[in-house]
Design an enzyme around this catalytic site. Structure first.
Site, PDB file in Angstrom:
ATOM      1  CD  GLU A 306      -2.986  -1.247   2.213  1.00 29.14           C
ATOM      2  OE1 GLU A 306      -2.725  -0.744   3.317  1.00 29.14           O
ATOM      3  OE2 GLU A 306      -4.076  -1.785   1.932  1.00 29.14           O
ATOM      4  CG  ASP A 385      -7.512  -5.631   4.993  1.00 28.71           C
ATOM      5  OD1 ASP A 385      -6.994  -5.957   6.065  1.00 28.71           O
ATOM      6  OD2 ASP A 385      -7.591  -4.447   4.595  1.00 28.71           O
ATOM      7  CD  GLU A 413      -9.882  -1.679   8.194  1.00 33.26           C
ATOM      8  OE1 GLU A 413      -8.926  -2.272   8.735  1.00 33.26           O
ATOM      9  OE2 GLU A 413      -9.796  -1.105   7.099  1.00 33.26           O
TER      10      GLU A 413
END
Ligand code: GCU
Length: 699
Positions: A306, A385, A413
């Protein structure tokens, strides 16, 4: 006085039952400590004293016996009391206790043995630690037993942690924000500086230590400008202060580092891991760090992931990068934890041949055997993820000559962001109990990360923390159970989700059986409920881009992140088979590869992760995919509303502040679950044109 919300599971609420209280008082009124004083023992004693004060309203008498003193024989010394002892370092504990015939073996350095020895003349509890740290863990365990009203006669345990590295990763930034943090601001930093008041850091250390966490990285894996300098003289004195707070609770400090530090702050002009000046720079940096923090743990590294810098820029690979850092840390006993969250985050959605799920395996398995002994690869539990449902990463077990750490995400998340309740221990257990078949049947992930399958030099489990400076640490009070459960589970992966939920509930809300039953029930249902009204059958990613909160079915569909569901008018799912799809299934060992490859054998809950199927496809449950979507979303939203009602029934039975806090979150969840339900159902009704068999309202 710290509030109930703040105290989390270390409430130490007064024991009300008079008989029980008297029994505890008799043994805990006198504490005899054998051994030299040390920071860890001081913490143990401090915790024990404050625990006794609060739980039993007593001030225990403390007798210190130095190492030079003869050991207490079983029939002399105190007649009743708690005897604390640290096992001599290189010794066997054969002389443990004459009155004890169970002849325990040697304790590991983090282990402890707690035993009640009572007869008509005397009542004693012996707590022996494999080291000072083991003793500290034993004290927390003892207090846990008191808080749970466990009768003294049942106090007979020997505990050893199953995993050596038991780590928490803070994703805190120096500006005080927390990446993917849902519980306020950082307790470590404010406006680019370390906070001066370390009270909260100390209480965090207590919470972590009480569940056996022994390592922490204190800054975000995305290392920005200021944090890049944490490894320099400018910041190290402050880092060292934090380290000393954690050290007292047996927790070793780590830092996330910026791979490009030599280039950005070192004046070296490059960060090429094979460049001699770069290597020298890192060695000097390590020397400097250890001059401030002699027991510094090492580096956590997100590289070539990323947009973070890494060895790829210089045509080098991950082993080159990790080994360079490992070489710098090795003389000091430090380690490098190198993350495997590496994939192409600039994918063209039109490109159907690239599959993000395959990336970590493809990058790292060819490097097996090339990493130095003090390098560990940190692997997220799933290949994508931290979705609400994913298969287990095929990297586990595929690298027999590489140290591995499993990474979980305690911060929610993708699982409701601590506004929805989602007890994650059952999810983590599924991962730990997954049989990779890497070395034949029984090659569970838990055996890989504990190092028992491939005998690794070092291994363990890490997780992204869910705390911030909210009064209750975790935003949602029920989310405290995830932090608690994480620690307990990685100490002993064979504990059940229910056992952990019950332990947490008793310590947090007290021993009212109605409360325990209701709260544990709610926790155990919460992950399935969350899954049911969000993304179906393992497909994932139907969330609002960037924030990852709330539904947006096509939010990531035409993006560069490699996260697609491919829904069209006829069907949905990602074909990851070897026969017709991306070939991801082939990364698993048999029989898992075949099970996922074969439509008939693929488990329903992961169907759309592995296969693209028509809406009319029949699941093992007998339902079609489309009807499953409708049913689960209607039922899920109803179940979320029912959670609120169940909680409401506990009013007056739990502390009012805790009750109000949770009630407010559950009300929000119930509303938001309806939103999820209607968005998902409407989307698929419009795509497919297939009506709900039960004729419920779809918009
Ligand atoms: C997720 C998360 C990021 C984080 C990344 C990581 O993608 O959304 O915020 O940086 O994981 O684990 O590195």
């Amino acid at each position: 006085m710290k509030s109930t919300l703040y105290r989390a599971w270390l409430q130490y609420s007064p024991v009300q039952d008079a008989e029980l209280r008297e029994a505890y008082r008799r043994v805990l009124g006198t504490i005899v400590l054998e051994g030299r004083q040390s920071e860890l023992l001081d913490s143990a004693i401090e915790e024990l004293r404050s625990g006794c004060r609060s739980l039993l309203d007593i001030e225990p008498e403390l007798l210190l016996l130095g190492n030079e003193m003869p050991q207490l024989a079983s029939n002399e010394g105190i007649s009743s009391g708690l005897q604390l002892r640290v096992q001599p370092a290189a010794d066997n504990v054969q002389d443990l206790e004459e009155g004890d015939n169970s002849a325990p073996g040697k304790l590991g350095p983090e282990g402890f043995r707690l035993q009640y020895l009572g007869d008509s003349l005397q009542e004693r509890v012996i707590l022996i630690g494999g080291s000072e740290k083991g003793l500290l863990y034993g004290v927390f365990h003892l207090l846990r037993l008191v808080a749970a009203h466990e009768p003294l006669t049942a106090w007979n345990v020997t505990e050893e942690p199953v995993n050596r590295l038991r780590m928490i990763n803070q994703w805190d930034n120096a500006d005080g924000s927390i990446e993917r943090g849902y519980a306020g601001r950082s307790i470590f930093y404010r406006n680019g500086r370390f906070t001066n008041d370390l009270t909260r850091v100390k209480d965090y250390a207590r919470l972590l230590s009480s569940v056996g966490i022994n390592a922490i990285s204190i800054n975000n894996v995305n290392v920005h400008e200021i944090e890049t300098r944490f490894i320099t003289r400018e910041y190290l004195p402050q880092v060292a202060q934090i380290a000393s707070v954690f050290r007292k609770y047996g927790i070793t400090l780590y830092l996330s580092i910026n791979f490009a530090a030599p280039l950005h702050i070192g004046g070296v002009g490059t960060s090429d891991p094979l460049n001699e000046d770069v290597r020298r720079w890192w060695r000097a940096a390590a020397d400097e760090i250890y001059s401030h923090i002699p027991d510094f743990g090492g580096f956590l590294v997100k590289a070539d992931s990323e947009h973070r810098p890494g060895p790829f820029a210089y045509g080098r690979d991950h082993a080159d990068g990790a080994n360079m850092l490992a070489e710098a840390l090795e003389p000091h006993g430090g380690i490098v934890i190198w993350r495997c969250f590496v994939y192409n985050c600039m994918q063209d959605w039109r490109d159907r041949s690239t599959d993000r799920a395959k990336a970590a395996y493809d990058h790292f398995t060819p490097l097996d055997g090339r990493f130095m002994d003090n390098v560990l690869l940190q692997i997220k539990n799933g290949p994508m993820d931290f979705q609400v449902r994913e298969p287990v990463s095929p990297l586990f077990g595929s690298m027999k000559h590489t140290n591995q750490v499993l990474e979980f995400q305690v911060t929610q998340e993708y699982t409701g962001q601590q506004r929805h309740v989602c007890y994650l221990v059952p999810q983590w257990k599924d991962v730990l109990d997954f049989d990779t078949h890497a070395g034949g049947q029984g090659s569970y992930v838990k055996r890989i990360v504990s190092g028992s399958l491939h005998s690794m030099k070092l291994s363990g489990i890490a997780a992204v923390s869910n705390i911030g400076d909210d009064e209750n640490w975790t935003g949602h009070t029920l989310a405290q159970a995830n932090l608690y459960g994480y620690g307990r589970l990685i100490w002993n992966p064979d504990l059940t989700s229910e056992e952990i939920a019950e332990e947490w509930t008793r310590q947090t809300f007290g021993n009212d059986e109605a409360v325990i039953k209701t709260v544990c029930g709610m926790l155990m249902k919460s992950w399935p409920i969350y899954e049911s009204y969000t993304s179906p059958l393992g497909v994932g990613w139907m969330v609002t881009p960037h924030t990852h909160y709330g539904p947006d079915v096509d939010g990531y569909e035409y993006s560069r992140w490699g996260t697609y569901h491919f829904a069209d008018r006829d069907g949905i799912g990602v074909d990851r088979t070897a026969a017709t799809g991306t070939g991801y299934t082939a990364q698993y060992f048999e029989p898992n590869a075949r099970r996922y490859e074969t439509l008939e054998d693929c488990p329903d809950e992961l169907l759309l992760f592995f296969h693209h199927v028509p809406y009319s496809h029949r699941l093992k449950s007998g339902k079609t995919v489309i009807q499953h979507i409708y049913d689960t979303h209607f039922e899920g939203a109803d179940a979320a509303a029912a959670l609120l009602a169940e909680w409401a029934s506990l009013e007056g039975r739990v502390d009012p502040a805790q009750h109000a806090q949770v009630a407010a979150r559950l009300a929000e969840q119930a509303e938001h679950a309806k939103h999820w339900r209607d968005v998902i159902n409407t989307y698929f009704f419009r795509k497919s044109g297939v009506p709900d068999e039960k004729g419920r309202t779809i918009f």
